[in-house]
Design an enzyme around this catalytic site. Structure first.
Site, PDB file in Angstrom:
ATOM      1  N   ARG A 118      39.462  38.229  33.689  1.00 22.96           N
ATOM      2  CA  ARG A 118      39.742  39.470  32.968  1.00 22.96           C
ATOM      3  C   ARG A 118      38.713  39.646  31.867  1.00 22.96           C
ATOM      4  O   ARG A 118      38.999  39.515  30.685  1.00 22.96           O
ATOM      5  CB  ARG A 118      41.149  39.429  32.421  1.00 22.96           C
ATOM      6  CG  ARG A 118      42.124  39.083  33.509  1.00 22.96           C
ATOM      7  CD  ARG A 118      43.470  39.577  33.212  1.00 22.96           C
ATOM      8  NE  ARG A 118      43.835  40.559  34.200  1.00 22.96           N
ATOM      9  CZ  ARG A 118      44.959  41.238  34.191  1.00 22.96           C
ATOM     10  NH1 ARG A 118      45.817  41.069  33.243  1.00 22.96           N
ATOM     11  NH2 ARG A 118      45.225  42.109  35.133  1.00 22.96           N
ATOM     12  N   ASP A 126      38.249  44.379  39.537  1.00 23.30           N
ATOM     13  CA  ASP A 126      39.596  43.856  39.361  1.00 23.30           C
ATOM     14  C   ASP A 126      40.618  44.682  40.144  1.00 23.30           C
ATOM     15  O   ASP A 126      41.099  45.717  39.685  1.00 23.30           O
ATOM     16  CB  ASP A 126      39.904  43.861  37.856  1.00 23.30           C
ATOM     17  CG  ASP A 126      41.266  43.297  37.528  1.00 23.30           C
ATOM     18  OD1 ASP A 126      41.995  42.911  38.458  1.00 23.30           O
ATOM     19  OD2 ASP A 126      41.608  43.261  36.331  1.00 23.30           O
ATOM     20  N   SER A 129      44.200  45.252  38.521  1.00 23.92           N
ATOM     21  CA  SER A 129      44.307  46.369  37.579  1.00 23.92           C
ATOM     22  C   SER A 129      44.253  47.713  38.286  1.00 23.92           C
ATOM     23  O   SER A 129      45.033  48.614  37.972  1.00 23.92           O
ATOM     24  CB  SER A 129      43.179  46.319  36.542  1.00 23.92           C
ATOM     25  OG  SER A 129      43.327  45.204  35.732  1.00 23.92           O
ATOM     26  N   TYR A 224      47.319  37.400  29.699  1.00 22.77           N
ATOM     27  CA  TYR A 224      48.634  37.437  30.344  1.00 22.77           C
ATOM     28  C   TYR A 224      49.691  36.857  29.413  1.00 22.77           C
ATOM     29  O   TYR A 224      49.406  35.953  28.621  1.00 22.77           O
ATOM     30  CB  TYR A 224      48.620  36.602  31.631  1.00 22.77           C
ATOM     31  CG  TYR A 224      47.832  37.189  32.765  1.00 22.77           C
ATOM     32  CD1 TYR A 224      48.253  38.354  33.388  1.00 22.77           C
ATOM     33  CD2 TYR A 224      46.678  36.567  33.235  1.00 22.77           C
ATOM     34  CE1 TYR A 224      47.542  38.889  34.447  1.00 22.77           C
ATOM     35  CE2 TYR A 224      45.955  37.084  34.296  1.00 22.77           C
ATOM     36  CZ  TYR A 224      46.398  38.256  34.905  1.00 22.77           C
ATOM     37  OH  TYR A 224      45.698  38.774  35.951  1.00 22.77           O
TER      38      TYR A 224
HETATM   39  P1  NAD Z   1      51.127  41.478  34.257  1.00 18.72           P
HETATM   40  O1  NAD Z   1      51.184  42.344  35.482  1.00 18.72           O
HETATM   41  O2  NAD Z   1      51.000  40.012  34.425  1.00 18.72           O
HETATM   42  O3  NAD Z   1      52.460  41.753  33.398  1.00 18.72           O
HETATM   43  C1  NAD Z   1      52.903  43.052  33.053  1.00 18.72           C
HETATM   44  C2  NAD Z   1      53.381  43.077  31.629  1.00 18.72           C
HETATM   45  O4  NAD Z   1      54.629  42.394  31.518  1.00 18.72           O
HETATM   46  C3  NAD Z   1      52.455  42.413  30.615  1.00 18.72           C
HETATM   47  O5  NAD Z   1      52.120  43.341  29.613  1.00 18.72           O
HETATM   48  C4  NAD Z   1      53.299  41.252  30.051  1.00 18.72           C
HETATM   49  O6  NAD Z   1      53.017  41.000  28.710  1.00 18.72           O
HETATM   50  C5  NAD Z   1      54.691  41.803  30.244  1.00 18.72           C
HETATM   51  N1  NAD Z   1      55.788  40.807  30.172  1.00 18.72           N
HETATM   52  C6  NAD Z   1      55.811  39.523  30.610  1.00 18.72           C
HETATM   53  N2  NAD Z   1      57.007  38.961  30.339  1.00 18.72           N
HETATM   54  C7  NAD Z   1      57.766  39.925  29.728  1.00 18.72           C
HETATM   55  C8  NAD Z   1      59.090  39.974  29.209  1.00 18.72           C
HETATM   56  N3  NAD Z   1      59.897  38.920  29.234  1.00 18.72           N
HETATM   57  N4  NAD Z   1      59.512  41.142  28.664  1.00 18.72           N
HETATM   58  C9  NAD Z   1      58.706  42.223  28.603  1.00 18.72           C
HETATM   59  N5  NAD Z   1      57.450  42.237  29.074  1.00 18.72           N
HETATM   60  C10 NAD Z   1      56.981  41.098  29.617  1.00 18.72           C
HETATM   61  O7  NAD Z   1      49.983  41.950  33.254  1.00 18.72           O
HETATM   62  P2  NAD Z   1      48.801  43.030  33.439  1.00 18.72           P
HETATM   63  O8  NAD Z   1      49.345  44.379  33.417  1.00 18.72           O
HETATM   64  O9  NAD Z   1      48.012  42.663  34.640  1.00 18.72           O
HETATM   65  O10 NAD Z   1      47.869  42.797  32.140  1.00 18.72           O
HETATM   66  C11 NAD Z   1      48.214  42.099  30.988  1.00 18.72           C
HETATM   67  C12 NAD Z   1      47.115  42.290  29.922  1.00 18.72           C
HETATM   68  O11 NAD Z   1      45.803  41.991  30.384  1.00 18.72           O
HETATM   69  C13 NAD Z   1      47.041  43.701  29.377  1.00 18.72           C
HETATM   70  O12 NAD Z   1      46.841  43.606  28.008  1.00 18.72           O
HETATM   71  C14 NAD Z   1      45.815  44.266  30.010  1.00 18.72           C
HETATM   72  O13 NAD Z   1      45.249  45.305  29.250  1.00 18.72           O
HETATM   73  C15 NAD Z   1      44.921  43.060  30.061  1.00 18.72           C
HETATM   74  N6  NAD Z   1      43.897  43.224  31.108  1.00 18.72           N
HETATM   75  C16 NAD Z   1      42.587  42.971  30.803  1.00 18.72           C
HETATM   76  C17 NAD Z   1      41.604  43.143  31.788  1.00 18.72           C
HETATM   77  C18 NAD Z   1      40.145  42.893  31.486  1.00 18.72           C
HETATM   78  O14 NAD Z   1      39.829  42.677  30.357  1.00 18.72           O
HETATM   79  N7  NAD Z   1      39.293  42.918  32.498  1.00 18.72           N
HETATM   80  C19 NAD Z   1      41.963  43.534  33.062  1.00 18.72           C
HETATM   81  C20 NAD Z   1      43.304  43.765  33.344  1.00 18.72           C
HETATM   82  C21 NAD Z   1      44.260  43.613  32.340  1.00 18.72           C
END
Ligand code: NAD
Length: 379
Positions: A118, A126, A129, A224
């Site tokens: 990420r 990705d 995403s 994550y």
């Molecule tokens: P994910 O699909 O693993 O999880 C979805 C969401 O669920 C996350 O925000 C997580 O914090 C939340 N979650 C986990 N347990 C929980 C709980 N008990 N109650 C409520 N929420 C809970 O995560 P995702 O959407 O793939 O991405 C997570 C982070 O990574 C985000 O901040 C995203 O912006 C970042 N990200 C960065 C890049 C990059 O830099 N290339 C790419 C993709 C995502």
């Protein structure tokens, strides 16, 4: 160099006519299995018109230097591949130890797209995403289909309808897109995540952030969320119950990378929700965030709540989902395109042996040189 795209039991395709043309323009011979894009509005002719050929699955896999697809191959398919060929797809490496072993044994360079780092540089590669974005959008669109009301406030001579209340649980990529979509449709949105920065992002989209003090939560260096303790989960369930019960639509997206998603909404809470309300659970495949949700099914509870267990909401918009998936894969290969020699992966073959591996490759290369090389899956 030959690239082959496999057709799967899946409405998305890993190659579109647009991405096929980009590979062909770089001198790659591209072949597809017939019907590759039929469920995503890309007929075979759209591929052949840009210069791709049609090949049987067996022949295509046998002669390809690069095999691409959306999902993991079967062990039998791996056994057809050429030694030293590349395989690029989602591999679900936590659940497919036999496939990883077969890829290693066959001497394949296997890339697991779930493991893409990420980083800013890797963002365009990705698929997690790009697909989560579409899934977040579609979860709201699908939920409105089943919801017995409308989302915006409506003032008419016959009376005023209040805006629908939407609760988004988990504010990652999918959750943010769900919030944006529900706001665009006029709903009043509340959102919760264990990460404080996610709550701030939700507020910037006009949602109300629900703040629950769970003590130390934290996130991994990849962004994550870390797994909560049973006590933290119980506290969260209790604190958010009233918001769930009061909501018309609940979208749950809370996942923990590489682990089973936590149950965050118990049956007793669903049983107190209003008839006609809807829950869409994007974590349904791994067991779901909501008790009673069944993966890939629509369930109506005794009190009239619809539970949507479609874990791949992106498959409802398979044309756009395929376009983004294919573009992610094309960007991955572009990263290894050697302009000077006009060859693919030339420098990569050298890097595979070297300590100074490319960060992207180091993150997502699972097998090479006859072995499982990824730290997480070696054991
Ligand atoms: P994910 O699909 O693993 O999880 C979805 C969401 O669920 C996350 O925000 C997580 O914090 C939340 N979650 C986990 N347990 C929980 C709980 N008990 N109650 C409520 N929420 C809970 O995560 P995702 O959407 O793939 O991405 C997570 C982070 O990574 C985000 O901040 C995203 O912006 C970042 N990200 C960065 C890049 C990059 O830099 N290339 C790419 C993709 C995502």
């Amino acid at each position: 160099m030959k690239l082959f795209a496999v057709k799967e039991q899946e409405s998305r395709a890993a190659l579109t006519p647009v991405s096929a043309k980009k590979f062909i323009d770089k001198g790659i011979e591209v072949a597809i299995e017939s019907g590759l894009g039929e469920q995503s509005s890309f007929p075979d002719t759209a591929y052949t018109q840009v210069g791709a050929t049609i090949q049987s699955r067996e022949e295509g896999i046998k002669i390809a230097d690069i095999v691409i697809r959306v999902l993991a191959p079967s062990v039998d398919e791996v056994s057809l591949m050429k030694k030293g060929a590349w395989h690029v797809s989602l591999l679900n490496p936590w659940a497919n130890a036999d496939v990883l072993a077969a890829l290693a044994q066959q001497g394949i360079n296997a890339v697991s797209l779930e493991m893409m780092p990420r980083t800013t540089l890797a963002q365009k590669m990705d698929v997690i995403s790009s697909q989560a974005n579409l899934a977040g959008y579609m979860s709201v669109v699908k939920a409105t289909d089943y919801f017995s009301g409308i989302l915006p406030m409506m003032m008419t001579p016959a009376g005023t309808l209040s805006p629908a209340k939407v609760f988004v649980l988990g504010i990652g990529v999918a959750g943010l897109q769900a919030i944006a979509t529900a706001k665009r449709l006029g709903a009043r949105v509340t959102a919760f995540d264990v990460r404080e920065e996610a709550l701030e992002q939700a507020e910037s989209l006009g949602a109300k952030a629900l703040r629950i003090d769970l003590g130390e939560t934290g996130s991994t260096d990849q962004g994550y969320a870390k797994q909560l303790t049973p006590e933290q989960i119980a506290k969260q369930q209790e604190a958010q119950a009233a918001v769930c019960i009061d909501s018309d639509i609940v979208i749950t997206t809370a996942k923990v990378f590489g682990r089973k998603p936590p149950i965050l909404i118990k049956k007793e809470v669903v049983a107190q929700m209003k008839a006609g309300s809807v829950i869409a659970d994007l974590a349904a495949e791994g067991g779901g965030n909501v008790e009673g949700v069944v993966a890939d099914e629509v369930v109506t509870t005794e009190n009239g709540v619809t539970l949507l267990g479609y874990h791949k909401f992106e498959n409802f918009v398979s044309r756009d989902a395929s376009s983004m998936f294919a573009s992610n894969i094309e960007h991955f290969f572009n990263h290894f395109w050697d302009k000077e020699t006009s060859t693919w992966l030339a420098n990569t073959q050298i890097q595979l042996q070297s300590e100074e591996q490319d960060d992207i490759l180091k993150g997502c290369l699972i097998t090479t040189g006859g072995a499982i090389v990824h730290e997480q899956f070696k054991a």
